[in-house]
Design a protein around this motif. Structure first.
Motif, mmCIF file in Angstrom:
data_model
loop_
_atom_site.group_PDB
_atom_site.id
_atom_site.type_symbol
_atom_site.label_atom_id
_atom_site.label_comp_id
_atom_site.label_asym_id
_atom_site.label_seq_id
_atom_site.Cartn_x
_atom_site.Cartn_y
_atom_site.Cartn_z
ATOM 1 N N LEU A 46 17.521 -31.651 16.344
ATOM 2 C CA LEU A 46 17.211 -32.812 15.482
ATOM 3 C C LEU A 46 16.129 -33.698 16.120
ATOM 4 N N ALA A 47 16.226 -33.832 17.452
ATOM 5 C CA ALA A 47 15.222 -34.641 18.158
ATOM 6 C C ALA A 47 13.838 -33.993 18.033
ATOM 7 N N ILE A 48 13.803 -32.668 18.089
ATOM 8 C CA ILE A 48 12.517 -31.967 17.916
ATOM 9 C C ILE A 48 11.971 -32.250 16.510
ATOM 10 N N GLU A 49 12.863 -32.181 15.526
ATOM 11 C CA GLU A 49 12.400 -32.390 14.139
ATOM 12 C C GLU A 49 11.890 -33.819 13.936
ATOM 13 N N LYS A 50 12.509 -34.765 14.653
ATOM 14 C CA LYS A 50 12.048 -36.158 14.548
ATOM 15 C C LYS A 50 10.593 -36.237 15.034
ATOM 16 N N SER A 51 10.327 -35.585 16.180
ATOM 17 C CA SER A 51 8.949 -35.594 16.711
ATOM 18 C C SER A 51 8.007 -34.868 15.763
ATOM 19 N N ARG A 52 8.491 -33.777 15.191
ATOM 20 C CA ARG A 52 7.633 -33.016 14.266
ATOM 21 C C ARG A 52 7.224 -33.912 13.080
ATOM 22 N N ASN A 53 8.205 -34.679 12.606
ATOM 23 C CA ASN A 53 7.905 -35.567 11.468
ATOM 24 C C ASN A 53 6.888 -36.639 11.854
ATOM 25 N N SER A 54 7.004 -37.167 13.084
ATOM 26 C CA SER A 54 6.041 -38.197 13.524
ATOM 27 C C SER A 54 4.630 -37.631 13.533
ATOM 28 N N ILE A 55 4.510 -36.414 14.015
ATOM 29 C CA ILE A 55 3.180 -35.802 14.133
ATOM 30 C C ILE A 55 2.645 -35.443 12.753
ATOM 31 N N ALA A 56 3.531 -34.917 11.910
ATOM 32 C CA ALA A 56 3.114 -34.561 10.545
ATOM 33 C C ALA A 56 2.633 -35.810 9.809
ATOM 34 N N LYS A 57 3.342 -36.914 10.023
ATOM 35 C CA LYS A 57 2.973 -38.167 9.339
ATOM 36 C C LYS A 57 1.591 -38.619 9.815
ATOM 37 N N ALA A 58 1.370 -38.564 11.134
ATOM 38 C CA ALA A 58 0.083 -39.028 11.677
ATOM 39 C C ALA A 58 -1.086 -38.218 11.114
ATOM 40 N N PHE A 59 -0.857 -36.947 10.851
ATOM 41 C CA PHE A 59 -1.949 -36.102 10.349
ATOM 42 C C PHE A 59 -1.880 -35.891 8.827
ATOM 43 N N SER A 60 -0.948 -36.576 8.188
ATOM 44 C CA SER A 60 -0.760 -36.442 6.726
ATOM 45 C C SER A 60 -0.596 -34.984 6.295
ATOM 46 N N VAL A 61 0.259 -34.252 7.009
ATOM 47 C CA VAL A 61 0.543 -32.868 6.605
ATOM 48 C C VAL A 61 2.060 -32.701 6.494
#
Ligand SMILES: Cc1ncc(COP(=O)(O)O)c(C=O)c1O
Length: 381
Positions: A46-61
């Motif tokens: 879940l912690a990995i997915e949280k980071s994935r979401n942060s990065i996806a948000k920053a790049f709008s993907v």
């Protein structure tokens, strides 16, 4: 006091990341394999997915397009490996990149050239440190269907010059030419938006933004058709095998979440950098600043003072506990001249004087002023 002016080489842990790690270590876990289906594994996942979401948000993907790996070098290698495999049966295949790219990209392209029948065509570089877009347009008009990849980084690690990636995307997209952007150096140092841009592959790296070293991300626009570099146990949706560096990934997410806040410091840092350059110019009127006429990330100053070698400046600063580099970290240990400055058309004598200062994005002291004082005292006649 120690003054670190090599943030483009590697940024120390951000204070918030350090605190996150301290708390995490004090809580003693969770430590588990994030791919395991028990509770602790799921917590790590879940912690990995949280980071994935942060990065996806920053790049709008979409988060499904973000894959964690060990850093930008691995991301770059994975892209070139994929391009090599999917084009294995093509007769004519061309890679386009410029000498502004990081050596990790240049060496991968050269490897495919030597071992895999790829032709490499180098994009011309303008004196201002940007790629020549007219040359890219010409190449695409001439070779369109044979071009298998165009690589253009978002910001250069030595000069800090920001590349026209929006234009590159709009030139490549209509012809369906894959575009790879190495975004390692722009994060946190300049406002960036990848909204509505068609970028097929994008890489970035944790240790450049204050996360732990050994973690990075690759964004792949069409993950269903991506050929992995590391197969392993099919972790990361099969795109990057191997148990994830989950603590590193967590710190990457924390560091990414800080980027937005750092945007308010950019103009402050930029004005300190500009004042420093103005003072240097007053002391050494013949000084050359690389990329000054272009949009640059705000923390970087790269210059050469004719008649003064870069190692003399580096040593003088180091004696005063001020740490700077004479180019990119990769070229620092070699005697070779910067391929970046060479491609911009500077002479060997000027390149031999090149010194790069790159500061933190949240300064508590004015590092540039410290460096200025030493350079003035030691070298101004
Ligand atoms: C523009 C650029 N690309 C790629 C890399 C390689 O990154 P890493 O150290 O994460 O492999 C660097 C680091 O120096 C860089 O500045």
């Amino acid at each position: 006091m120690q003054v670190y002016l090599d943030y483009n080489g590697s940024a120390p842990l951000a204070a918030e990341v350090e605190q996150y790690l301290i708390n995490r270590l004090q809580e003693k876990g969770p430590y588990a394999n994030p791919n395991a289906n028990h509770f602790l594994g799921m917590k790590c996942s879940l912690a990995i997915e949280k980071s994935r979401n942060s990065i996806a948000k920053a790049f709008s993907v979409k988060s499904e397009k973000v894959f964690f790996n060990s850093g930008a070098t691995e991301g770059i290698s994975a892209v070139f490996n994929h391009i090599s495999h999917i084009n294995s049966k093509s007769e004519k295949k061309i890679l386009i990149y410029s000498d502004l790219e990081h050596s990790a990209t240049i060496n991968c392209a050269d490897y495919l050239n030597e071992h895999d029948d790829f032709e490499v065509v180098k994009l011309k570089v303008l004196k201002n440190g940007q790629i020549d877009l007219d040359h890219l347009r010409e190449l695409i008009a001439k070779h369109s269907s044979d071009i298998k990849l165009v690589s253009v980084m978002a910001a250069n690690n030595e000069t800090g010059v920001i590349q026209p990636i929006k234009e590159v995307s709009s030139i490549c997209a209509p012809k369906n030419i894959p575009f790879f952007c190495d975004a390692t150096q722009i994060l946190g140092k300049s406002p960036f938006s990848f909204d509505n841009l068609k970028i097929d592959f994008l890489c970035c790296s944790g240790h450049k933004i204050g996360a732990l070293t050994g973690v990075g991300a690759l964004i792949v626009n069409d993950p269903d058709n991506f050929i992995p570099l590391i197969i392993g146990g099919k972790q990361e949706g099969g795109l990057r095998g191997g148990t994830q560096n989950y603590i590193g990934i967590e710190t990457f997410g924390v560091a990414f979440d800080l980027i937005e806040n750092k945007m308010s410091y950019l103009s402050h840092i930029e004005s300190k950098r500009d004042q420093f350059e103005e003072s240097l110019k007053n002391l050494f009127p013949e000084i050359v600043f690389f990329g000054k006429e272009s949009p640059r990330v705000c923390n970087t100053s790269y210059f050469s003072i004719p008649g003064i070698s870069n190692s003399d400046i580096q040593v003088a600063l180091q004696m005063n506990k001020i740490f700077v580099t004479t180019g990119s970290a990769c070229s620092d240990k070699k005697d070779s001249l910067s391929h970046v400055l060479n491609s911009m058309g500077f002479s060997g004598d000027i390149i031999k004087g090149a010194v790069r200062l790159s500061c933190a994005m949240k300064e508590t002291v004015n590092c540039f002023d410290y460096a200025l004082e030493v350079i003035k005292e030691k070298f101004h006649k």
